[in-house]
Enzyme design. Sequence first.
Site, PDB file in Angstrom:
ATOM      1  N   LYS A  30     -10.165  -5.958   8.893  1.00 41.12           N
ATOM      2  CA  LYS A  30      -9.133  -5.583   9.867  1.00 41.12           C
ATOM      3  C   LYS A  30      -9.662  -5.993  11.228  1.00 41.12           C
ATOM      4  O   LYS A  30     -10.742  -5.532  11.628  1.00 41.12           O
ATOM      5  CB  LYS A  30      -8.900  -4.063   9.844  1.00 41.12           C
ATOM      6  CG  LYS A  30      -8.292  -3.554   8.547  1.00 41.12           C
ATOM      7  CD  LYS A  30      -8.071  -2.058   8.592  1.00 41.12           C
ATOM      8  CE  LYS A  30      -7.499  -1.563   7.274  1.00 41.12           C
ATOM      9  NZ  LYS A  30      -7.455  -0.094   7.181  1.00 41.12           N
ATOM     10  N   SER A  75       0.856  -1.175   0.000  1.00 39.53           N
ATOM     11  CA  SER A  75       0.000   0.000   0.000  1.00 39.53           C
ATOM     12  C   SER A  75       0.896   1.230   0.000  1.00 39.53           C
ATOM     13  O   SER A  75       1.705   1.411   0.913  1.00 39.53           O
ATOM     14  CB  SER A  75      -0.884  -0.025   1.252  1.00 39.53           C
ATOM     15  OG  SER A  75      -1.608   1.172   1.350  1.00 39.53           O
ATOM     16  N   GLU A  82     -11.392   0.981  -3.155  1.00 40.34           N
ATOM     17  CA  GLU A  82     -11.682   0.794  -1.736  1.00 40.34           C
ATOM     18  C   GLU A  82     -12.311   2.064  -1.160  1.00 40.34           C
ATOM     19  O   GLU A  82     -11.806   3.163  -1.374  1.00 40.34           O
ATOM     20  CB  GLU A  82     -10.355   0.469  -1.027  1.00 40.34           C
ATOM     21  CG  GLU A  82     -10.503  -0.012   0.390  1.00 40.34           C
ATOM     22  CD  GLU A  82      -9.145  -0.350   1.006  1.00 40.34           C
ATOM     23  OE1 GLU A  82      -8.145  -0.494   0.279  1.00 40.34           O
ATOM     24  OE2 GLU A  82      -9.088  -0.449   2.242  1.00 40.34           O
ATOM     25  N   ASP A 124     -14.124  -0.757   3.536  1.00 42.82           N
ATOM     26  CA  ASP A 124     -13.149  -0.776   4.631  1.00 42.82           C
ATOM     27  C   ASP A 124     -13.782  -0.065   5.837  1.00 42.82           C
ATOM     28  O   ASP A 124     -14.402  -0.705   6.695  1.00 42.82           O
ATOM     29  CB  ASP A 124     -11.853  -0.088   4.152  1.00 42.82           C
ATOM     30  CG  ASP A 124     -10.791   0.068   5.235  1.00 42.82           C
ATOM     31  OD1 ASP A 124     -11.059  -0.239   6.397  1.00 42.82           O
ATOM     32  OD2 ASP A 124      -9.662   0.510   4.924  1.00 42.82           O
ATOM     33  N   GLY A 150      -4.184  -3.335   6.615  1.00 47.15           N
ATOM     34  CA  GLY A 150      -3.125  -2.985   7.561  1.00 47.15           C
ATOM     35  C   GLY A 150      -3.400  -1.641   8.214  1.00 47.15           C
ATOM     36  O   GLY A 150      -4.197  -0.848   7.706  1.00 47.15           O
ATOM     37  N   LYS A 188      -1.315  -0.979  -4.245  1.00 43.95           N
ATOM     38  CA  LYS A 188      -2.472  -0.137  -3.909  1.00 43.95           C
ATOM     39  C   LYS A 188      -1.976   1.290  -3.781  1.00 43.95           C
ATOM     40  O   LYS A 188      -0.973   1.541  -3.111  1.00 43.95           O
ATOM     41  CB  LYS A 188      -3.066  -0.638  -2.598  1.00 43.95           C
ATOM     42  CG  LYS A 188      -3.945   0.341  -1.848  1.00 43.95           C
ATOM     43  CD  LYS A 188      -4.684  -0.409  -0.737  1.00 43.95           C
ATOM     44  CE  LYS A 188      -4.938   0.436   0.478  1.00 43.95           C
ATOM     45  NZ  LYS A 188      -5.629  -0.338   1.539  1.00 43.95           N
ATOM     46  N   ASP A 194      -7.383   3.207  -3.123  1.00 48.35           N
ATOM     47  CA  ASP A 194      -8.107   3.410  -1.863  1.00 48.35           C
ATOM     48  C   ASP A 194      -8.420   4.894  -1.744  1.00 48.35           C
ATOM     49  O   ASP A 194      -7.521   5.729  -1.759  1.00 48.35           O
ATOM     50  CB  ASP A 194      -7.241   2.950  -0.683  1.00 48.35           C
ATOM     51  CG  ASP A 194      -7.995   2.981   0.645  1.00 48.35           C
ATOM     52  OD1 ASP A 194      -9.176   3.383   0.659  1.00 48.35           O
ATOM     53  OD2 ASP A 194      -7.394   2.602   1.672  1.00 48.35           O
TER      54      ASP A 194
END
Length: 371
Positions: free
Chosen positions: A264, A137, A215, A240, A292, A163, A190
């Site tokens: 997560k 990411s 995302e 998310d 993460g 990402k 994202d």
Amino acid sequence: MIQLKSITLHRLQMDLNSPFTTSFGTVKHKDFFLIEVEDQKGNLGYGESVAFTIPWYTEETTETVLHIMSDFLIPRLSGKEFSHPDEIGILFNSIKRNNMAKAAVEGAIWDLYAKRKQLTLSEALGGTRDKVAVGISLGMEENITNLLNKIDEYEYKEYNRVKVKVSRDKDISVLKEIRRHFPNIPLMVDANSAYTLDDIDHLKRFDEFDLMMIEQPLADDDIFEHATLQKEITTPICLDESIHSFTDVNLAVELGSCRIINIKSGRVGGLSNAKLIHDYCADNGIDVWVGGMLDAGVGRAHNIALASLTNFTLPGDIGSSAHYWKKDIIVPEVNVVGGQISISEQVGIGYEIDWKAVERYRIDKQTFNLK
Ligand code: MG
């Protein structure tokens, strides 16, 4: 039965190797808790809190996590016996939300439980893989050349996908440049809630870049409008920030708000809930991956174990320790080889705590003795 003797909260401050910028701000260091639980027999387990110091990802912060753990969660474990970590959620049930605080304590108990059973955390969770595929990411960069250089570096290191973070002023032009240089890399974006439904025509333009997913394009508290958007775009939506519980997942799946979910454990209140969501998504054809939180080694180890469950079919945001930290708090450090992390064969989280490193980063320590 398991009964805890004490819980120690080690508060650590660690500087990131490089600042991480998203559509809501820049993170330069992590201020968090390493949670150490000890049972009456002297067995130990470790967990990590994931909240940031500013409530820009969810409402929780390092300070709220401390307040909820020390004033509510830890006292609830006093004198309690349990046989499995799944029971911790029930003990915490009368405390609303505060999922990151709950997950921090529950994660340490999962490690303790696995060690008592002489299992790896992966085995204790029902994991089926001996290696997990990972992606990287990347935060926003001042200029496109820096970003392209980073992508080049991680493609070379064989990460399974890249990402990138996008915002209104850094999206289409950035994606055009990335695709011009890397037409074939598995790529996702994202948005961290950077858009609204008024941007629907703009968001349709993302479809031309062959993205694995977009995302969290819309508001962090929305599930309904994401369903409207998903009908209008071909790029799969991944949720998310909108997902805090099994109920949220249930709603998102029934409404068709997404085709993918980023799980997560911190955001959903722990590994037991993460596993429940994983199983439900498997039954309903929703792909999942492990997200993460700029985790240090202990949190990273939990994420690796979680990612070994069968339906984690997409690469997670679980990079090597060295990508984030000069010196991590575990030995050995997490290492990515050929885009994969091997599951440690050691019991529990599979890594030892590097106490020298912990002492270097520690700014406070508090032990709660449980009767
Ligand atoms: Mg995200």
